[in-house]
Every structure is written in structure tokens, then in C-alpha cells.
Design a protein around this motif. Sequence first.
Motif, PDB file in Angstrom:
ATOM      1  N   ARG A 106     -47.462 -36.990 -29.530  1.00 53.33           N
ATOM      2  CA  ARG A 106     -48.068 -37.207 -28.333  1.00 53.33           C
ATOM      3  C   ARG A 106     -49.334 -36.654 -28.533  1.00 53.33           C
ATOM      4  O   ARG A 106     -50.246 -37.129 -27.881  1.00 53.33           O
ATOM      5  N   HIS A 109     -51.646 -39.759 -29.096  1.00 58.38           N
ATOM      6  CA  HIS A 109     -51.958 -40.588 -28.118  1.00 58.38           C
ATOM      7  C   HIS A 109     -52.539 -39.881 -26.773  1.00 58.38           C
ATOM      8  O   HIS A 109     -53.100 -40.690 -25.928  1.00 58.38           O
ATOM      9  N   ASP A 110     -52.247 -38.765 -26.935  1.00 55.63           N
ATOM     10  CA  ASP A 110     -52.558 -38.109 -25.446  1.00 55.63           C
ATOM     11  C   ASP A 110     -53.889 -37.139 -25.826  1.00 55.63           C
ATOM     12  O   ASP A 110     -53.547 -36.131 -26.541  1.00 55.63           O
ATOM     13  N   TYR A 113     -53.564 -33.565 -24.184  1.00 59.20           N
ATOM     14  CA  TYR A 113     -52.527 -32.848 -25.052  1.00 59.20           C
ATOM     15  C   TYR A 113     -53.290 -32.246 -26.331  1.00 59.20           C
ATOM     16  O   TYR A 113     -53.037 -30.961 -26.520  1.00 59.20           O
ATOM     17  N   ASP A 154     -55.463 -41.938 -22.946  1.00 60.15           N
ATOM     18  CA  ASP A 154     -54.284 -42.290 -23.800  1.00 60.15           C
ATOM     19  C   ASP A 154     -54.629 -43.747 -24.324  1.00 60.15           C
ATOM     20  O   ASP A 154     -53.569 -44.478 -24.545  1.00 60.15           O
ATOM     21  N   SER A 181     -56.751 -46.777 -19.369  1.00 60.67           N
ATOM     22  CA  SER A 181     -55.631 -45.804 -19.638  1.00 60.67           C
ATOM     23  C   SER A 181     -54.340 -46.139 -19.103  1.00 60.67           C
ATOM     24  O   SER A 181     -54.288 -46.772 -17.983  1.00 60.67           O
ATOM     25  N   SER A 183     -52.171 -44.398 -18.280  1.00 54.16           N
ATOM     26  CA  SER A 183     -51.517 -43.370 -17.366  1.00 54.16           C
ATOM     27  C   SER A 183     -52.448 -43.541 -15.988  1.00 54.16           C
ATOM     28  O   SER A 183     -52.351 -42.806 -15.077  1.00 54.16           O
TER      29      SER A 183
END
Length: 421
Positions: A106, A109-110, A113, A154, A181, A183
Motif C-alpha cells: 500500500r 502505490h498509495d 498512505y 496512486d 489516478s 481511484s
Amino acid sequence: MKRRRSRGSVVVLGAAIGVFETYRAAQRMGLRTIAVDVRPDAPALGLADEQLIISTRDVDAVHEALLGRDDLRGVVAPASDVALDAQRRLSRRLGLPCGLSAATVRASHDKTYLRQVCDDLGLPTCRWATGVPGPPLLRETERLGLPVVVKPADAQSSRGVARCREGDNLTAAIAEAAAFSYSGRVIVEEEMLGQHLSAECIVEDSRAAFLGLSARTITRAPRAITTEHAMSGELPGHVVDQVHDLVDALCRALDYRRGPMMLDLVLGADDTVRIVEIGARVGGDPLGELVRLTHGVHTVENAVRAAVGLPFDLGRRRRPSAAVGRIILPDAVGTVAGVRGAGPAAMLPGVERVRIGAQQGDRVEGGACLADQLGYVLTTAPTVCEARQRALDAVGALTFDITTDAGDGAGEDMTKELMAG
């Protein structure tokens, strides 16, 4: 000729230009390679022993294609943060070695986070805001103040990344980032000014067992695409120590125990190293080759070793020399009609590698992201300055004929703007 006995097969997620060395390293180790890439014309497919023309994100389809095989030794996702989740899930389903934790995947790629993790640990980073396009995110961005860097939360390969300064259109930059993105979310970061660095690490027992640092050059604003890595032993010891501490703290927090890790960093005027991004993978070509030439350690081979559960080989370290990897980006939108000069460029003094990834008929988007690269050159010399000049000379010997969208069919030399990056 006696055929070399295979030690099994490794699944390589991706066959873009940045992963040539992964295929070569696996084959030097006696492993067969199974390439997974949705593009039937991906540049590295020809190096693989087998090809699966499937998206690296389609875990179910890849798993189904591999079911029932008894030759599989591991799965590796070189140079792709997005494919790390597939690496972890496939390894678990197939009962293969994998040192990736869910938190490590996570954080790779995030970007939101990762910022939260850095803030929780008190690690040097930057102020930031996140959200979807609209007035609330604009208000948060205004509170940060300019300059800022706008990114998809992301995506990878610098897609949709823009550095915004006075007078730049923040609304347009946020909309572009959201379009790239997965998301639809955007992260806006206070721009960290200073010397850009990259770190290539091998992690064992949640600490950096090996670390190689390079100075990184990026394009002028508004983009932030890497054009050069310069590696030597010239960075001060206290900078290297800071990076070691950052890597160790992140690995402990993310429960990342074993495998490769790359970091993008900035060394500020206050002599503090700050984290930009991380990935639980090798940095892609030419970084792995730079580490090998400079330090004598094969980070790419060790990433494959981690994937198949073999011990690391860090025993050939030597006093660092100087090497430069120059990434070639196009400065026009169009179609590749041909490449000239690769042979003469490879024969120049100090040139270790000329890698041409662009093929006739490829579409290029003017260097809008790192995935748009045409290739790279790799040079060595007694000093970084000499290695850089040798890289400039090698790129100057290359001509990429691009048929532009203007439709005039004229070939254009793609080396002029590259060197200004």
C-alpha cells in the motif's frame, strides 16, 4: 552444445523498457522467465522464455494461466508499484516465497498512505493535502502555499505529475492528476526543494543490508520526470546514514522483512533528507546497472533471489566508482519512424550500454511521463562530471526520427531538448 538445466521458472510482471535486466539476471541464474504484460509489443517480451499477454493487474487471469504448473519458483514485479499487489496475491495463491506485507504494498502505490505513515513516525517529509477535484481540495492547497507538486494518489512513472508555481493553473493540474489516478484521488504536496536523490536498497530482517545512493536530475517545471541518475561515493557519510535510518524505520513500521526497496528523496538546504516516494522493488533500468557498475552489487539479481527464496549475494562490494545513466525522452508528439546512431554511440569511450526501447511505429507523447522514454545510455568514468559528458556525447550521437502529428513526415532529432533536462 549442452543445454543448461533450468532451475525452475520465475514469473515477471511487466515487460517494459525498464525491466530488461530482470530477465537477463533471472536467466543468468538458470531460471526460465514467464513474462506477463497486456501489450503484445512490450519491448522486453522477446527476452522471455514464455509470454502471457494478460494485464499484470488481472490476478485471476494470470493465476488461471499458471495453475497446475510444478516449475514455478517465484513472482517478481520489477519497476512497477501497481504490480506489487499482484506479486503478493499471486505468490500467496501459488504458495511461493514473498516478503511483501500488505502495508508495504500500500505504501508503494498509495502516496496518501505513505505520507500518513511518515507523519505518524515523525520522519522528515512535507506538508500535504489530498482529495478529489473541487473547491475543498483547492482551499487545502491554498493553505499549503506555492510551490506545490500535484500528483495522482496512486499512479506511477510520473504520469499526471505537475509542479505548480506562481501563475500556474492549479485547477487544471488537479484535474489532470485525477484523470491518471486509478481511484480519482489527488495528492498535493509542498514542493521539497534541494538535491533530488534515489536510493536502491536490499532489505534483510527489516533493515537496509545494502544501500546505493544516486543524485537524480529531473525535468524543468511543470513536469518532474527523471532524466539522469549519477552514482558515485561522493555523497557525505551523514547523508547516507540518514537514508539508512529512514529505510530501517519504514521497514519496521510496514513489516517489510526481505526484498528490494527504492526511494526517491530530497536533500534540503538544511542537510535533512526527506522522503518523496518509496517502492518495494528495484528502481528499473538503468539504476540496477548503475549500482552494479558503481558498487559491484547486483540489486536486480538480488530482487530475483528474494522472489524465489534464495539467499542474497552482497559479497562483491567494492569502493564506489562513478557512473551516469541518461534517460532519453522525446520532445514531440508523434510516431517513431526510425532510430539511427546506436552502433557509433555504443563505441564511444566509457559507454557501457546504449539501450533503445523505442520501436518503429511506437507512439510517443512528447515525454509526458517516464513510460514515454525512448531508451537510455549508461557511462562510466573516474568522476561524475566525466561520466556525464560521455553520456551527453552518446546521446548526441543518436537520432530518433519522429513523424509528428503535423503530418509533414519530417524526421526530427530528439536529442536537443533532452540534454537541457
